[in-house]
Design an enzyme around this catalytic site. Sequence first.
Site, mmCIF file in Angstrom:
data_model
loop_
_atom_site.group_PDB
_atom_site.id
_atom_site.type_symbol
_atom_site.label_atom_id
_atom_site.label_comp_id
_atom_site.label_asym_id
_atom_site.label_seq_id
_atom_site.Cartn_x
_atom_site.Cartn_y
_atom_site.Cartn_z
ATOM 1 N N SER A 46 0.849 -1.189 0.000
ATOM 2 C CA SER A 46 0.000 0.000 0.000
ATOM 3 C C SER A 46 0.883 1.236 0.000
ATOM 4 C CB SER A 46 -0.888 0.000 1.250
ATOM 5 O OG SER A 46 -1.452 1.270 1.500
ATOM 6 N N TYR A 96 -3.312 0.229 10.431
ATOM 7 C CA TYR A 96 -3.108 -0.197 9.038
ATOM 8 C C TYR A 96 -1.696 0.142 8.567
ATOM 9 C CZ TYR A 96 -3.911 -0.483 3.971
ATOM 10 O OH TYR A 96 -3.828 -0.792 2.639
#
Length: 241
Positions: A143, A156
């Site tokens: 990501s 996250y």
Amino acid sequence: MSSPGGQAAGVSFFSGRVAVVTGASRGIGRAVAEALEAAGAKVVRAARSLTSAHTPTRLDVPCDVTDAAEVEALAAATRETFGVPDFVVSNAGDFFLESFEATTPEQFAAQLAVNLQGPFLVARAFLPTMRARSSGRLISIGSIADHRTFPGNAAYGAAKTGLRGLHEVLREEYRDSGVMCTLISPGPTDTAGWDAYDPDHRPGFMPRHRMLRPEDVAEAVLWVASRPARVDVDWLRLGPA
């Protein structure tokens, strides 16, 4: 995309090759699995929500990547059905957005489990047999949060940064083994993971129409997978224009 022969990477390159894709029931994982199968690969799709199914070119396996026994069963089913995979796309993950102070210990642990422990278990289940064969590619889907810091990403971002660290260790330990490891780090991608956060009406967030599409990430995966064996792709970053 170009194949080792310099032509478009399609059925001629992927025909007869075996790919495993985790988190393949939706979003990026589903797009990757569909693209690989359309290109001629035999595809093993793994996800918690899938039901067991088998066709000549596809095997669906219900699998929770945070459960070591289920991941080992996935690897065994892959070998028994299609053989040792040529490509493993470690994609299963979960997007979570919350401030540090509002993040509970349980939420933090859950993010580490699916976004870091899961990829560890997948790599552990598949890489040894790929090393024994002296070939294969592990493609991990990271990501933008694995290399940039954002508010609301305590859980996250920590998990995805940890995934990047795991990727770097795997590259060192599998160097010169014939097995290559690639991390693909997409920017914001329009998947169902955004449904709970409504970025179109959230100040400071990119609207969904400007985000990447799952098919953009799938195309990057196929490009990496179709590189000649002499080409090692360490890290690939994608972002909206």
